[in-house]
Every structure is written in C-alpha cells, then in structure tokens.
Design an enzyme around this catalytic site. Structure first.
Site, PDB file in Angstrom:
ATOM      1  N   ASN A  67      53.317   6.199  12.862  1.00  0.00           N
ATOM      2  CA  ASN A  67      54.367   5.201  12.726  1.00  0.00           C
ATOM      3  C   ASN A  67      54.432   4.623  11.318  1.00  0.00           C
ATOM      4  O   ASN A  67      55.481   4.123  10.889  1.00  0.00           O
ATOM      5  CB  ASN A  67      54.179   4.084  13.748  1.00  0.00           C
ATOM      6  CG  ASN A  67      54.518   4.542  15.153  1.00  0.00           C
ATOM      7  OD1 ASN A  67      55.317   5.446  15.339  1.00  0.00           O
ATOM      8  ND2 ASN A  67      53.899   3.919  16.144  1.00  0.00           N
TER       9      ASN A  67
ATOM     10  N   HIS B  83      45.851   6.396  20.851  1.00  0.00           N
ATOM     11  CA  HIS B  83      47.312   6.297  20.848  1.00  0.00           C
ATOM     12  C   HIS B  83      47.972   7.661  21.037  1.00  0.00           C
ATOM     13  O   HIS B  83      47.956   8.504  20.139  1.00  0.00           O
ATOM     14  CB  HIS B  83      47.783   5.664  19.534  1.00  0.00           C
ATOM     15  CG  HIS B  83      49.267   5.530  19.449  1.00  0.00           C
ATOM     16  ND1 HIS B  83      49.969   5.680  18.275  1.00  0.00           N
ATOM     17  CD2 HIS B  83      50.206   5.275  20.412  1.00  0.00           C
ATOM     18  CE1 HIS B  83      51.257   5.537  18.512  1.00  0.00           C
ATOM     19  NE2 HIS B  83      51.415   5.282  19.792  1.00  0.00           N
TER      20      HIS B  83
ATOM     21  N   SER C  17      50.612   1.046  20.191  1.00  0.00           N
ATOM     22  CA  SER C  17      51.273   1.734  19.083  1.00  0.00           C
ATOM     23  C   SER C  17      51.479   0.810  17.891  1.00  0.00           C
ATOM     24  O   SER C  17      51.794   1.286  16.796  1.00  0.00           O
ATOM     25  CB  SER C  17      52.638   2.265  19.537  1.00  0.00           C
ATOM     26  OG  SER C  17      53.476   1.195  19.960  1.00  0.00           O
TER      27      SER C  17
ATOM     28  N   GLU D 127      46.082   9.599  18.145  1.00  0.00           N
ATOM     29  CA  GLU D 127      45.405   8.860  17.087  1.00  0.00           C
ATOM     30  C   GLU D 127      44.203   8.131  17.683  1.00  0.00           C
ATOM     31  O   GLU D 127      44.339   7.411  18.678  1.00  0.00           O
ATOM     32  CB  GLU D 127      46.355   7.856  16.443  1.00  0.00           C
ATOM     33  CG  GLU D 127      47.498   8.511  15.686  1.00  0.00           C
ATOM     34  CD  GLU D 127      48.520   7.521  15.176  1.00  0.00           C
ATOM     35  OE1 GLU D 127      48.988   7.695  14.043  1.00  0.00           O
ATOM     36  OE2 GLU D 127      48.856   6.573  15.926  1.00  0.00           O
TER      37      GLU D 127
END
Length: 509
Positions: free
Chosen positions: A192, A142, A121, A154
C-alpha cells in the site's frame, strides 16, 4: 513462541477471514472459525463449502481433497475455544481500539506460546500490541483480496515483535502457498506504500489536463503493460476506499509531497461518484460495466508528409527512433538544424515539449515530441507545445500511426504520461529500500504479486535505466519546482555508480 503451526484460529469471518481459512484448510491446518456476529462463522463455512464444490466442478481440486479441507474447518461459538491454537489471526474492522480490545481478550485465553497476528492493512502493529503484557507475540500478517488468488502476504514486525514470531509466520506463508515478505511497521507497509505512486500521479496528470481519463489509462495499459490504468483502478476499488487510504498515508508521512492526494478524488468522493459501485466515477457504468469510452484518437489523413528533423540527446535512442522513421518511409534530415519546412520531432526525457524546443533551438510551432522510454512497437505517445501547428500535429500523428500501431496525442507535460508514472513508481520503491522497510527482493515480490505490476519496480528500474530515470526526475523537479519528484538517494547513488537498484547496502556492523 509456536515454531510449528497445526491449529489456526481466525477471528472475523468476512471476506478476508474466510479467504485465509480456505487456504489454511487446503494446506492441512485445522482451522477454528470465530465471529462475534451470530451465525457469521457458520455462514462462512457454508460459503467455503460452496467454494470447494465449485473448485471440484472446475477440476481445480479433487473431491477427496475438498472434503478433507472442509473437515478441517471448525466453527466455534465462544472465543475461549481458541485456547489451544498455535496462531490466531484477526480479520476484523480497521479500528485500533477494537483490535486492541480483541487482542487483550485473546491474551487472557491462549497460551503464552500462541502467536497473535493481525491482518491490518493500515494500522500500526506496534500500536495494536502496545496494550498487551506480551507484545512480542504480535505481528502483522497482511493478506490481499481475494486471498486464494493474491499469492503474497506481508509479515510485519512491530517494535517489540520477537524474531521467532516473524520466522514462524514466514514459514507458515510458504506452507499456505503464498510468498511471505518481511516488512517494517511503517505506514502502508510495502504494497500500500508503493502503490501510492501509480494512482496519485494518474490524478496529477488529470489535474493538469494533460489528457482525458481514457487516454491516460490507454497509454499506461498499451505502452507500459499495466492491466488497468490508474483511473480505471480507482473506479474498480471505489473512491470511498481509495481516497481515505491516500489521505491516511499522506498524513502518516507528515505531508511528504510524494504521497499528496488530489482534490479531484476528494471532490468526486463528496459527490458520491465512487466508481462502479455507484455507476459513476471517472467513467459511467451500467450493470457494473463501462457504458461508454472514448475511442482511440482518429488517425489524420495526410497526403504529403514533410521531412523530419530528429532531436535526441541519447545516441542509442536516436538510432532506434531513426530506424523506426526510416521504416515508415520518412524523409529524415541529417543537418545540424532543421530546414524551414521540417517537422521537428524531439525525444526528450523528463522535459515538456516547450522546454525541449527551446533547448534544441527549434521552432515550437513545428515541434512534436515522442516518448521513447517504453516499447515503441506497442503504443506511441506524442506531445505538442501550446503553439504546435495543426498540420504538423496531423503529419506526426499520421506518420507514427502509419504501420498500424496506436498513437495518442497529449498536451504539453513534463515527462509525458509513461515517463512520469514509471519514474515515480521506481523512485518510491527506491525510497522504501533506502528506509530498509523491506529488502529489495521483498519489495519487488510484494509489488509484483500484490499490485499485479508487469515487473517488480526495482528490476523495472534496472531495465529502463536508472540513469535515465534519474534524469527524468531531476528535470521534472526543476521544471515544476515540486518536491514530489525529488530523487531518492538509493536511486541517485546506484545510477551514479552504475549498479543495480536491487543491490543491498552493505552491513556496517
């Protein structure tokens, strides 16, 4: 590289690895589970059996489907038993050297056509792959927790990742029932990265003492539609997770002010006020639930409302607010300047109440500002100057709450609460698009599914109005002098041209 995936290896059978194994087995793949911790892979399979039983009992899947999925989960006792896998996904500790060592071991075991995928991540896919003889086979894959419910993954290409590897993983994502979004190997990838705006701006509002945590969170839930406010979310995630992530993104982008963390969360982290897990964060908890919250601000009892003079630059917004006030039985003044007894209700975008009162040429002691960026039928935010009289505050609050809609009064601030948070969310998504980290459509899908936002940020920006958001950011930039609010070129150009924030750049080659 493998174009058809039938056999999936998973290294690391904690929460993430088990979640990936569950959806893969349910999708018809044979899944080989390996964990260096003795008994961990078997425990994960037992846990998944219990999960399948619960799904059957709830009527979510049939008994036959659950049994078939369970039969596809194979526990292996040695990494060598992953040799015939088409794809191996690692879901181990977030440590670069540990992941590099694991992939070096795997490269000596699997075939040259096997894809090696990392569920990292926060680490660079390029860095993980750099120690391998065939770095082109490595990609980020991810997932988000809980994997079966968070329907996005992802797919990240490192510097050397082959296009066929990404295509295969995107196809696999769809087979697993998830939306695959392609991302460049940059800090935070898409989700993120984009998520930095919501939390850091919530902390900035708290730093400036604009409102207490309850009111900040309430405004963003009831006015904007977020499931949780940023401070509630920090408490849920835990500041031992959230604050280091903020610092990591800030460092990786070389201290770009857009990602600046807060001294408040650092101080709370040092004081072990992590949130729900320690019983104390921005709120106090007992048994994992809030022990106390501030009630909504009480509505003042006002016997006689003064006339209202409305100050607004936008004719459409003026008409909307005037209609609302008329429906509340308000006496509206239509003169060029307010009378001596009028409540001066201003509707600024990006300004604080003090600056707005000066610009409109009205008495700051009789000034109250209304946030009209979001739906005025859901929740209303009022803002006062440092010298607004108490009777004027009470009159504005009582009037705007007289139809039963919630009202929150905040201290003077550039951009209220909702304007600030929404503007920085959309602006950061625009910057991600400008850097071509992902396509506009993938940015919106990733953020909507990965962060549970009411809308994708670029589509949201279109609905709110890119020109209005640009004006909010420009005014906040000027008034604060803080480059965190500088508008992205993607936003500025599309606002000027009057085109959608989702419109991609044309190819120049």
């Amino acid at each position: 590289m493998a174009s058809e995936v039938n056999r999936l290896g998973i290294v690391g059978t904690g929460v993430m690895g088990a979640g990936i194994a569950q959806i893969a087995a349910q999708a018809g793949l044979e899944v080989h589970l390996f964990d260096k911790r003795e008994g961990a892979a078997s425990a994960a399979r037992d846990g998944l059996q219990a999960t399948f039983d619960k799904l059957v009992n709830k009527g979510k899947v049939s008994r036959a489907s659950a049994d078939a999925a369970l039969s596809r989960l194979k526990v292996v006792n040695a990494m060598a038993e992953l040799a015939d896998c088409d794809v191996v996904v690692e879901a181990i500790i977030e440590d670069l050297s540990v992941k590099q060592n694991l992939f070096t071991e795997l490269e000596a075991i699997v075939s040259e056509g096997c894809i090696l995928a990392t569920n990292t991540s926060s680490l660079s896919v390029t860095a993980i792959a750099s120690v391998l003889k065939l770095p082109g086979r490595v990609a980020g894959f991810h997932f988000f927790n809980p994997v079966p419910l968070m329907k996005v993954v992802e797919v990240i290409g490192g510097t050397d990742t082959e296009a066929s590897v990404l295509d295969t993983l995107l196809e696999l994502s769809s087979r697993l029932g998830h939306t695959g979004v392609r991302a460049k190997d940059t800090p935070g990838f898409i989700v993120n990265h984009a998520g930095r705006a919501f939390g850091t701006e919530g902390l900035k509002l708290l730093e400036e003492n604009v409102a207490p945590p309850d009111d900040i969170d309430r405004i963003l839930r009831e006015s904007v539609g977020f499931r949780m406010g940023p401070l509630e979310l920090f408490d849920l995630t835990g500041l031992d997770v959230s604050h280091p992530a903020m610092e990591s993104i800030f460092e990786q982008f070389y201290h770009d002010p857009r990602y600046r963390p807060s001294y408040l969360s650092r101080q709370m982290l040092r004081g072990k006020r992590l949130g729900r897990k320690t019983g104390m964060g921005f709120y106090r908890y007992e048994g994992g639930k809030k022990a106390e919250t501030l009630d909504p601000q009480p509505v003042p009892q006002v016997s006689d409302y003064p006339p209202v003079w409305l100050g607004c630059d936008d004719d459409t917004v003026r008409e909307l607010v005037a209609s609302l006030l008329s429906g509340l039985g308000c006496r509206l003044e239509h003169s060029d300047s307010p009378s001596r007894d009028a409540l001066c209700l201003l509707v600024p975008f990006g300004e604080d109440a003090t600056s707005a009162s000066v610009r409109f040429g009205v008495d700051p002691a009789r000034t109250v500002c209304l946030d009209a960026l979001t739906d005025l039928g859901g929740h209303r935010t009022l803002m006062v100057t440092p010298v607004t009289r108490q009777d004027i505050r009470d009159a504005a609050h009582g009037l705007l709450a007289s139809d039963g809609v919630g009202v929150t009064m905040i201290r003077d601030s550039v951009g209220f609460v909702s304007q600030r948070v929404l503007a920085v969310i959309v602006n950061l998504a625009c910057e991600i698009a400008q850097r071509e980290i992902a396509t506009p459509a993938d940015i919106d899908n990733a953020v909507r599914l990965g962060l549970n936002y009411p809308q994708g940020p670029l589509a949201w920006g279109d609905r709110l109005g890119s020109r209005r958001l640009l004006a909010i950011l420009e005014r906040m930039s000027v008034l604060t002098g803080d480059p965190r609010y500088r508008p992205s070129p993607w936003l500025r150009r599309r606002a000027i041209l009057g085109i959608s924030l989702l419109q991609q750049e044309p190819s120049i080659r």
